[in-house]
Design an enzyme around this catalytic site. Structure first.
Site, PDB file in Angstrom:
ATOM      1  CD  GLU A  74      22.304  50.514  35.718  1.00  0.00           C
ATOM      2  OE1 GLU A  74      23.161  49.537  36.325  1.00  0.00           O
ATOM      3  OE2 GLU A  74      22.717  51.752  36.636  1.00  0.00           O
ATOM      4  CB  CYS A  93      38.486  47.362  42.756  1.00  0.00           C
ATOM      5  SG  CYS A  93      39.311  45.028  43.215  1.00  0.00           S
ATOM      6  CB  CYS A 131      46.117  48.374  46.131  1.00  0.00           C
ATOM      7  SG  CYS A 131      45.321  46.971  45.053  1.00  0.00           S
ATOM      8  CB  CYS A 147      41.582  51.237  45.890  1.00  0.00           C
ATOM      9  SG  CYS A 147      40.480  50.942  46.480  1.00  0.00           S
TER      10      CYS A 147
END
Ligand code: SF4
Length: 350
Positions: A38, A193, A200, A203
């Site tokens: 992370e 995205c 899209c 998506c």
């Protein structure tokens, strides 16, 4: 606002078919591996991070091994990843985990946020992925998805916009399968995205995504108000000795490239001879300017003019371990270097 259950369902279905499940930190899952990944993933793409993560885990397989490392060792493995404060905080955080938490990561957002280098979103990612406990995240990718889906105007760096996005992120986060949800949201942002050309048509959120329905994807998230970056200049002295070793000096621990090794810098190129006389007690036998290069920080451009200097002597009166060293290109030291320094050294190498 959209119904959270319906939102989560679509995210999970998409994740089961398309989410990333074979990333190195998803194997042998542990809070230590998730935390390192992370931190590396902050401002950095997955494909860039993977080789760094794998090397890092070979050298420091446990938080105890990392806590016992020197800053130079950690910065060396970080060379090229940028944002070096992350590496310094990583080491400090490992030391706190070992000294104050008995080598175990805490699992609450509050305790995680107390640790060096861990903000709210990273704390949420560690809690959900490593511990399987519910927590919201809001990294750059997730901000983009949520800002578009709900058509939230404004730059997320502004407090009000930031707060609104956190509220949405919190409201949409599930109690079940938190690890998969976190991974799915990061993956959706990174692979569907997309910043400039969102996909899209594939998506799972397209049916109620406001930006998609309005055709205004490019407006979200709002951009940071533009500022022209100032330009600073510096001359870097690339000094080689008779054995073709290159002189490097360690930078002070704070400030730009803190704790990294670099070339000496001067404001004026005509001070180079004086620098050699003061530092080595000898004049350079040759001085040649190289091609200038630009390094851009978040708040300014740095135009670097390299100046190549050749000394006839071997070592000079320089002591290793004193914040100065002669860098041998054929058996390089394991030290952390700023990106332009490593680039200039590679160009000499060739
Ligand atoms: S529909 Fe398009 S803009 Fe909306 S979240 Fe999906 S990819 Fe992003």
């Amino acid at each position: 606002m959209t119904d959270p259950k319906h939102f989560q369902q679509r995210v999970f279905t998409w994740f089961d078919d398309h989410g990333r499940k074979d990333l190195p930190w998803q194997q042998g899952l542990s809070p230590y591996r998730v935390w390192v990944s992370e931190i590396m993933l902050q401002q950095t793409q997955v494909k860039t991070v993977i080789p760094y993560f794998e090397t890092f885990m070979q050298v420091f397989p446990t938080v105890e091994a990392l806590a016992a490392a020197s800053e130079d060792q950690v910065l060396h493995l970080w060379t090229g990843l940028g944002y070096y404060a992350r590496a310094r905080n990583l080491l400090r955080c490992a030391q706190v985990i070992v000294d104050e938490h008995g080598g175990k990561f805490p699992d609450s957002i509050e305790a995680l946020e107390q640790l060096p280098g861990i903000g709210r979103s990273t704390a949420g990612a560690i809690r959900s992925i490593a511990f399987g406990k519910p927590a919201a995240i809001l990294d750059g990718n997730v901000k983009r998805v949520l800002a578009r889906h709900a058509a939230i105007p404004g730059w997320p760096g502004q407090t009000a916009v930031h707060r609104e996005l956190w509220e949405i992120a919190g409201a949409l986060s599930p109690k079940q399968r938190p690890a998969q949800y976190t991974q799915a949201m990061m993956d959706l942002g990174a692979t569907v995205c997309l910043r400039s050309k969102p996909l899209c048509e594939i998506c799972p959120l397209q049916t109620d995504c406001k930006a998609h329905l309005q055709g205004t994807q490019a407006d979200y998230p709002g951009r940071k108000p533009r500022k022209t970056l100032p330009v600073r200049t510096t001359t870097m002295l690339i000094i080689s000795n008779a054995s073709s070793e290159i002189f490097l000096a360690k930078r002070p621990p704070t400030g730009i490239w803190g704790g990294l090794w670099s070339f000496p810098e001067l404001d004026q190129a005509n001070q180079a001879t004086d620098f050699c006389l003061d530092t080595f007690g000898a004049q350079p036998a040759r001085i040649e300017p190289g091609s200038a290069l630009r390094h851009t920080f978040s708040h300014y451009h740095l135009d670097i003019q390299p100046l190549y200097l050749k000394l006839d002597q071997t070592g000079g009166n320089i002591m290793d371990g004193d914040g100065q060293l002669w860098y041998n290109l054929s058996s390089p030291e394991r030290i952390g270097m700023a990106a332009p320094v490593s680039k200039l050294l590679k160009s000499i190498d060739k």
